[in-house]
Each structure stands twice: as structure tokens, then as C-alpha cells.
Design a protein around this motif. Structure first.
Motif, PDB file in Angstrom:
ATOM      1  N   TYR A  71       0.807  -1.214   0.000  1.00  0.00           N
ATOM      2  CA  TYR A  71       0.000   0.000   0.000  1.00  0.00           C
ATOM      3  C   TYR A  71       0.844   1.270   0.000  1.00  0.00           C
ATOM      4  N   SER A  72       2.134   1.158  -0.276  1.00  0.00           N
ATOM      5  CA  SER A  72       2.993   2.335  -0.262  1.00  0.00           C
ATOM      6  C   SER A  72       2.573   3.372  -1.302  1.00  0.00           C
ATOM      7  N   PHE A  73       1.768   2.950  -2.275  1.00  0.00           N
ATOM      8  CA  PHE A  73       1.324   3.892  -3.306  1.00  0.00           C
ATOM      9  C   PHE A  73       0.508   5.033  -2.727  1.00  0.00           C
ATOM     10  N   ILE A  74      -0.175   4.824  -1.589  1.00  0.00           N
ATOM     11  CA  ILE A  74      -0.957   5.924  -0.999  1.00  0.00           C
ATOM     12  C   ILE A  74      -0.040   7.035  -0.519  1.00  0.00           C
ATOM     13  N   ALA A  75       1.099   6.664   0.065  1.00  0.00           N
ATOM     14  CA  ALA A  75       2.072   7.668   0.498  1.00  0.00           C
ATOM     15  C   ALA A  75       2.717   8.337  -0.713  1.00  0.00           C
ATOM     16  N   ASP A  76       2.919   7.577  -1.783  1.00  0.00           N
ATOM     17  CA  ASP A  76       3.499   8.145  -3.002  1.00  0.00           C
ATOM     18  C   ASP A  76       2.562   9.195  -3.609  1.00  0.00           C
ATOM     19  N   ILE A  77       1.277   8.871  -3.676  1.00  0.00           N
ATOM     20  CA  ILE A  77       0.295   9.831  -4.199  1.00  0.00           C
ATOM     21  C   ILE A  77       0.289  11.083  -3.331  1.00  0.00           C
ATOM     22  N   ALA A  78       0.231  10.896  -2.021  1.00  0.00           N
ATOM     23  CA  ALA A  78       0.204  12.039  -1.103  1.00  0.00           C
ATOM     24  C   ALA A  78       1.473  12.872  -1.207  1.00  0.00           C
ATOM     25  N   ALA A  79       2.602  12.231  -1.426  1.00  0.00           N
ATOM     26  CA  ALA A  79       3.855  12.969  -1.564  1.00  0.00           C
ATOM     27  C   ALA A  79       3.799  13.909  -2.772  1.00  0.00           C
ATOM     28  N   PHE A  80       3.228  13.435  -3.872  1.00  0.00           N
ATOM     29  CA  PHE A  80       3.082  14.297  -5.047  1.00  0.00           C
ATOM     30  C   PHE A  80       2.123  15.455  -4.768  1.00  0.00           C
ATOM     31  N   ILE A  81       0.979  15.147  -4.172  1.00  0.00           N
ATOM     32  CA  ILE A  81      -0.038  16.181  -3.918  1.00  0.00           C
ATOM     33  C   ILE A  81       0.483  17.241  -2.959  1.00  0.00           C
ATOM     34  N   THR A  82       1.207  16.824  -1.930  1.00  0.00           N
ATOM     35  CA  THR A  82       1.626  17.732  -0.861  1.00  0.00           C
ATOM     36  C   THR A  82       3.032  18.283  -1.033  1.00  0.00           C
ATOM     37  N   ASP A  83       3.670  17.963  -2.141  1.00  0.00           N
ATOM     38  CA  ASP A  83       5.059  18.359  -2.363  1.00  0.00           C
ATOM     39  C   ASP A  83       5.931  17.850  -1.208  1.00  0.00           C
ATOM     40  N   ASN A  84       5.731  16.585  -0.884  1.00  0.00           N
ATOM     41  CA  ASN A  84       6.494  15.865   0.148  1.00  0.00           C
ATOM     42  C   ASN A  84       6.331  16.420   1.557  1.00  0.00           C
ATOM     43  N   ASP A  85       5.119  16.783   1.931  1.00  0.00           N
ATOM     44  CA  ASP A  85       4.839  17.201   3.313  1.00  0.00           C
ATOM     45  C   ASP A  85       5.185  16.019   4.223  1.00  0.00           C
ATOM     46  N   SER A  86       6.222  16.166   5.021  1.00  0.00           N
ATOM     47  CA  SER A  86       6.754  15.042   5.804  1.00  0.00           C
ATOM     48  C   SER A  86       5.745  14.486   6.803  1.00  0.00           C
ATOM     49  N   GLU A  87       4.908  15.325   7.372  1.00  0.00           N
ATOM     50  CA  GLU A  87       3.914  14.844   8.335  1.00  0.00           C
ATOM     51  C   GLU A  87       2.898  13.925   7.656  1.00  0.00           C
ATOM     52  N   VAL A  88       2.377  14.350   6.533  1.00  0.00           N
ATOM     53  CA  VAL A  88       1.386  13.560   5.802  1.00  0.00           C
ATOM     54  C   VAL A  88       2.006  12.264   5.288  1.00  0.00           C
ATOM     55  N   VAL A  89       3.158  12.372   4.646  1.00  0.00           N
ATOM     56  CA  VAL A  89       3.805  11.197   4.057  1.00  0.00           C
ATOM     57  C   VAL A  89       4.176  10.192   5.141  1.00  0.00           C
ATOM     58  N   SER A  90       4.662  10.672   6.268  1.00  0.00           N
ATOM     59  CA  SER A  90       5.033   9.779   7.367  1.00  0.00           C
ATOM     60  C   SER A  90       3.821   9.003   7.891  1.00  0.00           C
ATOM     61  N   ALA A 150      -3.875  20.268  -8.169  1.00  0.00           N
ATOM     62  CA  ALA A 150      -2.577  19.717  -8.567  1.00  0.00           C
ATOM     63  C   ALA A 150      -2.119  20.361  -9.871  1.00  0.00           C
ATOM     64  N   SER A 151      -0.816  20.388 -10.057  1.00  0.00           N
ATOM     65  CA  SER A 151      -0.299  20.791 -11.361  1.00  0.00           C
ATOM     66  C   SER A 151      -0.670  19.682 -12.342  1.00  0.00           C
ATOM     67  N   LEU A 152      -0.657  19.983 -13.628  1.00  0.00           N
ATOM     68  CA  LEU A 152      -1.000  18.960 -14.618  1.00  0.00           C
ATOM     69  C   LEU A 152      -0.012  17.795 -14.585  1.00  0.00           C
ATOM     70  N   ASP A 153       1.258  18.092 -14.344  1.00  0.00           N
ATOM     71  CA  ASP A 153       2.267  17.043 -14.247  1.00  0.00           C
ATOM     72  C   ASP A 153       1.973  16.111 -13.065  1.00  0.00           C
ATOM     73  N   VAL A 154       1.653  16.692 -11.923  1.00  0.00           N
ATOM     74  CA  VAL A 154       1.319  15.884 -10.741  1.00  0.00           C
ATOM     75  C   VAL A 154       0.043  15.092 -10.998  1.00  0.00           C
ATOM     76  N   TYR A 155      -0.943  15.715 -11.613  1.00  0.00           N
ATOM     77  CA  TYR A 155      -2.185  14.995 -11.917  1.00  0.00           C
ATOM     78  C   TYR A 155      -1.921  13.744 -12.751  1.00  0.00           C
ATOM     79  N   LYS A 156      -1.109  13.873 -13.775  1.00  0.00           N
ATOM     80  CA  LYS A 156      -0.797  12.708 -14.623  1.00  0.00           C
ATOM     81  C   LYS A 156      -0.163  11.592 -13.807  1.00  0.00           C
ATOM     82  N   LYS A 157       0.737  11.946 -12.914  1.00  0.00           N
ATOM     83  CA  LYS A 157       1.430  10.944 -12.097  1.00  0.00           C
ATOM     84  C   LYS A 157       0.472  10.275 -11.110  1.00  0.00           C
TER      85      LYS A 157
END
Length: 185
Positions: free
Chosen positions: A20-39, A163-170
Motif C-alpha cells: 500500500y505504499s502507493f498511498i504515500a506516493d500519491i500524497a507525496a506528489f499532492i503535498t510536495d512531500n509534506d513530511s507529516e502527511v507522508v510519514s 494539482a499541477s498537470l504534471d502531478v495529476y498525470k502521475k
């Protein structure tokens, strides 16, 4: 696996847990790697049930009784965990289909990445008769380089992010590859 199990085909009876690590990956893109959310979402991905038990009240608000593991799908626990962490940390605005246009604009303006669309909303003329989907679709058609996306939770609620269009695609590709959807309206 030992040598005898390799030779004789004995299988481990414990099924492997989905990654399920993909949920953290998605959140990292959306939040520009907000460490609290990603953690927090890495914690959720590593042990979804422990995460859910620590956040029982959050799940109860959605009608999910965490202690009833047989009735709950671990996929939903993780996906909802992502939604809730994004909302709690200012990256997602939930709204109803019939939400008033000015409430949607206000909700989006509260998001941490509102600056991606702010210049487009200042002069945007909205039709007060539009429902949430129509309004977001019209606004998206005016945006350049960014979009308002909906994270699908199979509900009449719109879980909106910017999201930016680049982030949306990812993030839409990651979601799709894991059986979920993030779409633009």
C-alpha cells in the motif's frame, strides 16, 4: 522458503499483504512531500489495521467500525486514510454534489496549494445554478498548468484537490495501476 519446500512445492500458507505504499506516493506528489502527511501514510501502508485503530474516531465518522475486520476491506482503510490525512492537513476539500459555488471557491481557497489556481479564480464568473461537478468542470477549462481533481471514494461526495498537470498525470496513473481513480471533472 527452505530447500524441501522448493523441491516439493510446499507453499507458505500466509498470503502476502498487498503493498500500500502507493498511498504515500500519491500524497507525496499532492503535498510536495509534506513530511507529516507522508510519514503518517507510510505508517498506514505498513500496518493498516494499527493505523486504523489509532484513528478509530475518524473511521467511525464514515461509518467504518475498525474493530470489525471481517466487515472491512483493508484497501478501503488505506484509501480513506489517505483522504483523511490530506483533508486534515489542508490539501483536500470535501464537498457535496449540491454544494453552493461560493462554498466550493472558499473551500478551495483554504487549501495549501491554492496558489496554483488563485489567479484564475479571481475573475472567474460562476453560475450560481451550477452543481459542484459543472462548476469544477468550467473552472478547470480556464486553468493553465493546473487542475482541480477528484479523488474517487465511490460516494456522492467530491474529494477535491488541486494539482499541477504534471502531478495529476502521475497520481492518476498510480491510482489507476492500483485499482482506484483520481479524475478531473
Amino acid at each position: 522458503m527452505g530447500i524441501f519446500s522448493k523441491l516439493f512445492g510446499t507453499k507458505d500458507s500466509t498470503p502476502a499483504m498487498k503493498d500500500y505504499s502507493f498511498i504515500a506516493d500519491i500524497a507525496a506528489f499532492i503535498t510536495d512531500n509534506d513530511s507529516e502527511v507522508v510519514s503518517k501514510l507510510r505508517e498506514c501502508a505498513n500496518d493498516p489495521w494499527a493505523y486504523a485503530e489509532k484513528n478509530t474516531s475518524r473511521y467511525l465518522q464514515r461509518g467504518v467500525v475498525v474493530s470489525d475486520r471481517a466487515a472491512n476491506d483493508i484497501d478501503d482503510i488505506c484509501w480513506i486514510g489517505m483522504i483523511d490525512e490530506l483533508e486534515e492537513n489542508g490539501y483536500l476539500f470535501p464537498c457535496d454534489y449540491s454544494e453552493e459555488v461560493e462554498n466550493i471557491i472558499w473551500g478551495l481557497s483554504q487549501l495549501k496549494n491554492y496558489s496554483l489556481i488563485e489567479s484564475y479564480t479571481d475573475d472567474f464568473e460562476a453560475d450560481d445554478d451550477d452543481d459542484a461537478e459543472e462548476f469544477v468542470h468550467k473552472l478547470n477549462s480556464n486553468l493553465k498548468g493546473a487542475c482541480i481533481c477528484m479523488i474517487d471514494i465511490d460516494s456522492d461526495s467530491y474529494e477535491l484537490i488541486i494539482a499541477s498537470l504534471d502531478v495529476y498525470k502521475k497520481i492518476s496513473a498510480i491510482a489507476k495501476n492500483n485499482g482506484y481513480s483520481i479524475i478531473t471533472l
